[in-house]
Design a protein around this motif. Sequence first.
Motif, PDB file in Angstrom:
ATOM      1  N   ARG A  34      75.450  77.511  25.534  1.00 47.05           N
ATOM      2  CA  ARG A  34      76.791  77.824  25.185  1.00 47.05           C
ATOM      3  C   ARG A  34      76.846  78.852  23.823  1.00 47.05           C
ATOM      4  NH1 ARG A  34      79.069  73.646  21.395  1.00 47.05           N
ATOM      5  NH2 ARG A  34      77.067  72.271  20.854  1.00 47.05           N
ATOM      6  N   LYS A  35      77.909  79.432  23.745  1.00 45.01           N
ATOM      7  CA  LYS A  35      78.088  80.420  22.415  1.00 45.01           C
ATOM      8  C   LYS A  35      78.720  79.271  21.470  1.00 45.01           C
ATOM      9  CE  LYS A  35      79.863  84.733  21.028  1.00 45.01           C
ATOM     10  NZ  LYS A  35      80.635  85.926  21.240  1.00 45.01           N
ATOM     11  N   ILE A  36      77.883  79.116  20.208  1.00 47.53           N
ATOM     12  CA  ILE A  36      78.681  78.342  19.270  1.00 47.53           C
ATOM     13  C   ILE A  36      79.518  79.016  18.403  1.00 47.53           C
ATOM     14  CG2 ILE A  36      77.781  77.047  17.201  1.00 47.53           C
ATOM     15  CD1 ILE A  36      76.817  75.969  19.752  1.00 47.53           C
ATOM     16  N   GLY A  37      79.566  80.226  18.186  1.00 45.59           N
ATOM     17  CA  GLY A  37      80.234  80.888  17.292  1.00 45.59           C
ATOM     18  C   GLY A  37      79.985  82.521  17.591  1.00 45.59           C
ATOM     19  N   PRO A  38      80.406  83.535  16.596  1.00 41.30           N
ATOM     20  CA  PRO A  38      80.373  84.895  16.861  1.00 41.30           C
ATOM     21  C   PRO A  38      78.788  85.210  16.946  1.00 41.30           C
ATOM     22  CG  PRO A  38      81.312  84.608  14.798  1.00 41.30           C
ATOM     23  CD  PRO A  38      81.342  83.289  15.383  1.00 41.30           C
ATOM     24  N   VAL A  39      77.929  84.699  16.161  1.00 44.20           N
ATOM     25  CA  VAL A  39      76.741  85.015  16.046  1.00 44.20           C
ATOM     26  C   VAL A  39      75.516  83.931  16.374  1.00 44.20           C
ATOM     27  CG1 VAL A  39      77.042  86.773  14.484  1.00 44.20           C
ATOM     28  CG2 VAL A  39      76.779  84.667  13.719  1.00 44.20           C
ATOM     29  N   ALA A  40      76.115  82.610  16.907  1.00 44.64           N
ATOM     30  CA  ALA A  40      75.157  81.624  17.323  1.00 44.64           C
ATOM     31  C   ALA A  40      75.190  81.266  18.644  1.00 44.64           C
ATOM     32  CB  ALA A  40      75.455  80.320  16.265  1.00 44.64           C
ATOM     33  N   TYR A  41      74.062  80.831  19.116  1.00 42.88           N
ATOM     34  CA  TYR A  41      73.923  80.442  20.671  1.00 42.88           C
ATOM     35  C   TYR A  41      73.107  79.340  20.542  1.00 42.88           C
ATOM     36  CZ  TYR A  41      75.613  85.028  22.057  1.00 42.88           C
ATOM     37  OH  TYR A  41      76.487  86.018  22.098  1.00 42.88           O
ATOM     38  N   GLU A  42      73.382  78.143  21.760  1.00 44.91           N
ATOM     39  CA  GLU A  42      72.487  77.021  21.838  1.00 44.91           C
ATOM     40  C   GLU A  42      71.750  77.394  22.984  1.00 44.91           C
ATOM     41  OE1 GLU A  42      72.871  72.344  22.555  1.00 44.91           O
ATOM     42  OE2 GLU A  42      74.837  73.443  22.556  1.00 44.91           O
ATOM     43  N   LEU A  43      70.544  77.072  22.964  1.00 41.48           N
ATOM     44  CA  LEU A  43      69.490  77.314  24.116  1.00 41.48           C
ATOM     45  C   LEU A  43      69.025  76.293  24.812  1.00 41.48           C
ATOM     46  CD1 LEU A  43      67.655  80.281  22.201  1.00 41.48           C
ATOM     47  CD2 LEU A  43      69.573  80.654  23.914  1.00 41.48           C
ATOM     48  N   SER A  44      68.648  76.154  25.985  1.00 39.90           N
ATOM     49  CA  SER A  44      68.073  75.336  26.800  1.00 39.90           C
ATOM     50  C   SER A  44      66.538  75.276  26.335  1.00 39.90           C
ATOM     51  CB  SER A  44      68.242  75.016  28.114  1.00 39.90           C
ATOM     52  OG  SER A  44      67.466  74.326  29.021  1.00 39.90           O
ATOM     53  N   LEU A  45      65.972  74.601  25.764  1.00 35.84           N
ATOM     54  CA  LEU A  45      64.697  74.473  25.348  1.00 35.84           C
ATOM     55  C   LEU A  45      63.556  73.768  25.961  1.00 35.84           C
ATOM     56  CD1 LEU A  45      64.850  75.090  21.472  1.00 35.84           C
ATOM     57  CD2 LEU A  45      64.303  76.835  23.119  1.00 35.84           C
ATOM     58  N   PRO A  46      62.560  74.079  26.549  1.00 41.59           N
ATOM     59  CA  PRO A  46      61.636  72.982  27.080  1.00 41.59           C
ATOM     60  C   PRO A  46      60.914  71.816  26.310  1.00 41.59           C
ATOM     61  CG  PRO A  46      60.195  74.988  26.520  1.00 41.59           C
ATOM     62  CD  PRO A  46      61.791  75.231  26.206  1.00 41.59           C
ATOM     63  N   PRO A  47      60.854  70.746  26.818  1.00 39.48           N
ATOM     64  CA  PRO A  47      60.199  69.661  26.101  1.00 39.48           C
ATOM     65  C   PRO A  47      59.461  69.880  24.831  1.00 39.48           C
ATOM     66  CG  PRO A  47      60.409  69.055  28.526  1.00 39.48           C
ATOM     67  CD  PRO A  47      60.609  70.426  28.391  1.00 39.48           C
ATOM     68  N   GLN A  48      58.361  70.886  25.099  1.00 33.78           N
ATOM     69  CA  GLN A  48      57.306  71.165  24.294  1.00 33.78           C
ATOM     70  C   GLN A  48      57.860  71.924  22.659  1.00 33.78           C
ATOM     71  OE1 GLN A  48      57.577  72.172  27.484  1.00 33.78           O
ATOM     72  NE2 GLN A  48      55.914  73.871  27.644  1.00 33.78           N
ATOM     73  N   LEU A  49      59.172  72.326  23.037  1.00 30.53           N
ATOM     74  CA  LEU A  49      59.852  72.930  21.637  1.00 30.53           C
ATOM     75  C   LEU A  49      60.931  71.929  21.320  1.00 30.53           C
ATOM     76  CD1 LEU A  49      60.106  76.699  22.730  1.00 30.53           C
ATOM     77  CD2 LEU A  49      58.298  75.450  21.182  1.00 30.53           C
ATOM     78  N   SER A  50      60.908  70.612  21.525  1.00 30.11           N
ATOM     79  CA  SER A  50      62.123  69.671  21.225  1.00 30.11           C
ATOM     80  C   SER A  50      62.099  69.316  19.803  1.00 30.11           C
ATOM     81  CB  SER A  50      61.722  68.312  22.101  1.00 30.11           C
ATOM     82  OG  SER A  50      60.437  67.767  21.353  1.00 30.11           O
ATOM     83  N   ASN A  51      61.084  69.841  18.953  1.00 30.85           N
ATOM     84  CA  ASN A  51      61.224  69.648  17.471  1.00 30.85           C
ATOM     85  C   ASN A  51      62.018  70.738  17.067  1.00 30.85           C
ATOM     86  OD1 ASN A  51      59.211  71.584  18.145  1.00 30.85           O
ATOM     87  ND2 ASN A  51      57.825  70.564  16.542  1.00 30.85           N
ATOM     88  N   LEU A  52      62.424  71.638  17.760  1.00 21.99           N
ATOM     89  CA  LEU A  52      63.049  72.886  17.101  1.00 21.99           C
ATOM     90  C   LEU A  52      64.553  72.500  17.319  1.00 21.99           C
ATOM     91  CD1 LEU A  52      61.303  75.992  18.357  1.00 21.99           C
ATOM     92  CD2 LEU A  52      61.246  75.003  16.049  1.00 21.99           C
ATOM     93  N   HIS A  53      65.459  72.971  16.320  1.00 24.00           N
ATOM     94  CA  HIS A  53      67.000  72.822  16.634  1.00 24.00           C
ATOM     95  C   HIS A  53      67.091  73.858  17.566  1.00 24.00           C
ATOM     96  CE1 HIS A  53      71.142  73.268  15.553  1.00 24.00           C
ATOM     97  NE2 HIS A  53      70.934  71.939  14.944  1.00 24.00           N
ATOM     98  N   PRO A  54      68.008  73.752  18.686  1.00 18.34           N
ATOM     99  CA  PRO A  54      68.470  74.546  19.964  1.00 18.34           C
ATOM    100  C   PRO A  54      69.392  75.479  19.374  1.00 18.34           C
ATOM    101  CG  PRO A  54      69.830  72.371  20.045  1.00 18.34           C
ATOM    102  CD  PRO A  54      68.691  72.269  18.962  1.00 18.34           C
ATOM    103  N   VAL A  55      69.884  75.780  18.404  1.00 20.48           N
ATOM    104  CA  VAL A  55      70.986  76.714  17.813  1.00 20.48           C
ATOM    105  C   VAL A  55      70.271  77.948  17.275  1.00 20.48           C
ATOM    106  CG1 VAL A  55      73.083  77.165  16.620  1.00 20.48           C
ATOM    107  CG2 VAL A  55      72.909  75.068  17.991  1.00 20.48           C
ATOM    108  N   PHE A  56      70.582  79.126  17.788  1.00 21.66           N
ATOM    109  CA  PHE A  56      69.531  80.293  16.946  1.00 21.66           C
ATOM    110  C   PHE A  56      70.806  81.289  16.586  1.00 21.66           C
ATOM    111  CE2 PHE A  56      66.574  78.281  19.515  1.00 21.66           C
ATOM    112  CZ  PHE A  56      65.552  78.202  18.828  1.00 21.66           C
TER     113      PHE A  56
END
Length: 139
Positions: A34-56
């Motif tokens: 989903r699009k969080i705001g005009p410049v931020a997106y939430e991504l579907s990350l694999p389990p190996q990257l679960s320690n990262l915040h999913p919004v970029f």
Amino acid sequence: MSVRNVIHPTTGVGRAIRPKKLSPKFIGSYQILRKIGPVAYELSLPPQLSNLHPVFHVSQLRKYIADPYHILKLEDIRLCQDRTLEMQPVRVEDSNTKYYKGKAVRLVKVAWDEKTGDSTWEVEDAMKDLYPHLFEPQS
């Protein structure tokens, strides 16, 4: 939603990946949830990257350009708890001697990744201590 290459490791607070000297431009292709705001997106990350915040931020994303001959392979990337990536050297490509404050220092050019051809110059003694198998004679 579209798919984007994600995680530019050298931007943002709490970098996603901080290898010692090598820094891949981007890793993976992940679906945008989903699009969080005009410049931020939430991504579907694999389990190996679960320690990262999913919004970029959009500056950390690049659009994936479809190619019918491009087959995506999910690499098994294992991040440490402190979000670093342990790289293993592949081979020693070259050697050289540099002089620093009148002392000779032996350097070796170490290849870290076969696919990208990433290599760095390292102090030979340190590399022999950490990776002695690189310096064993080939039979």
